[in-house]
Design an enzyme around this catalytic site. Structure first.
Site, PDB file in Angstrom:
ATOM      1  N   PRO A   2      29.555 190.041 112.620  1.00  0.00           N
ATOM      2  CA  PRO A   2      28.601 188.972 112.250  1.00  0.00           C
ATOM      3  C   PRO A   2      28.906 187.674 112.981  1.00  0.00           C
ATOM      4  O   PRO A   2      29.314 186.697 112.368  1.00  0.00           O
ATOM      5  CB  PRO A   2      28.810 188.837 110.751  1.00  0.00           C
ATOM      6  CG  PRO A   2      30.248 189.205 110.541  1.00  0.00           C
ATOM      7  CD  PRO A   2      30.576 190.234 111.589  1.00  0.00           C
ATOM      8  N   CYS A   3      28.684 187.649 114.261  1.00  0.00           N
ATOM      9  CA  CYS A   3      29.032 186.466 115.047  1.00  0.00           C
ATOM     10  C   CYS A   3      28.162 185.273 114.668  1.00  0.00           C
ATOM     11  O   CYS A   3      28.482 184.141 114.983  1.00  0.00           O
ATOM     12  CB  CYS A   3      28.889 186.770 116.533  1.00  0.00           C
ATOM     13  SG  CYS A   3      27.451 187.745 116.935  1.00  0.00           S
TER      14      CYS A   3
END
Length: 99
Positions: A52-53
């Site tokens: 989940p950048c």
DNA sequence: CGGTTGACCAAGT
DNA sequence: GACTTGGCCAACC
């Protein structure tokens, strides 16, 4: 550390949904001050769907940039329950801290 | 090995 | 509040 990037992703995975962390905070979790290198790592992000950048924001509370466009990032965060106002996030409420 | 680059940060103007 | 400057660190050439 041998794989600096790998560690970044590994720690980022720990961030719960609906919360965000900062590049600086993430670097500190790595016991390092390479917040800049962390940003570079996110830009590469070889584990696109897995990591989940988009949950990593600037220390000032701004959303920061995103590989697919900043607007996209904001949308995703809102979908996860993070309230984004004018491209900024209230770290007091949604900021997640390690250690 | 030196220089450049970058999803950054803090302090100064 | 916005813009500029210097510093920071790892990866890349």
């Amino acid at each position: 550390m041998r794989n600096f990037y790998e560690e970044c992703y590994n720690i980022l995975k720990k961030v719960p949904k609906g919360k965000v962390t900062t590049y600086k905070n993430l670097a500190r979790a790595l016991n390092s001050k390479a917040y800049r290198a962390v940003g570079t790592a996110m830009n590469k992000n070889p584990y696109a769907p897995k990591i989940p950048c988009h949950r990593v924001v600037n220390s000032d509370g701004k959303a920061g940039k995103f590989a697919h466009g900043t607007a996209k990032k904001v949308k995703m965060l809102r979908s996860e329950g993070v309230d984004v106002v004018d491209g900024k996030i209230d770290l007091k409420k949604f900021g997640f801290k390690f250690r």
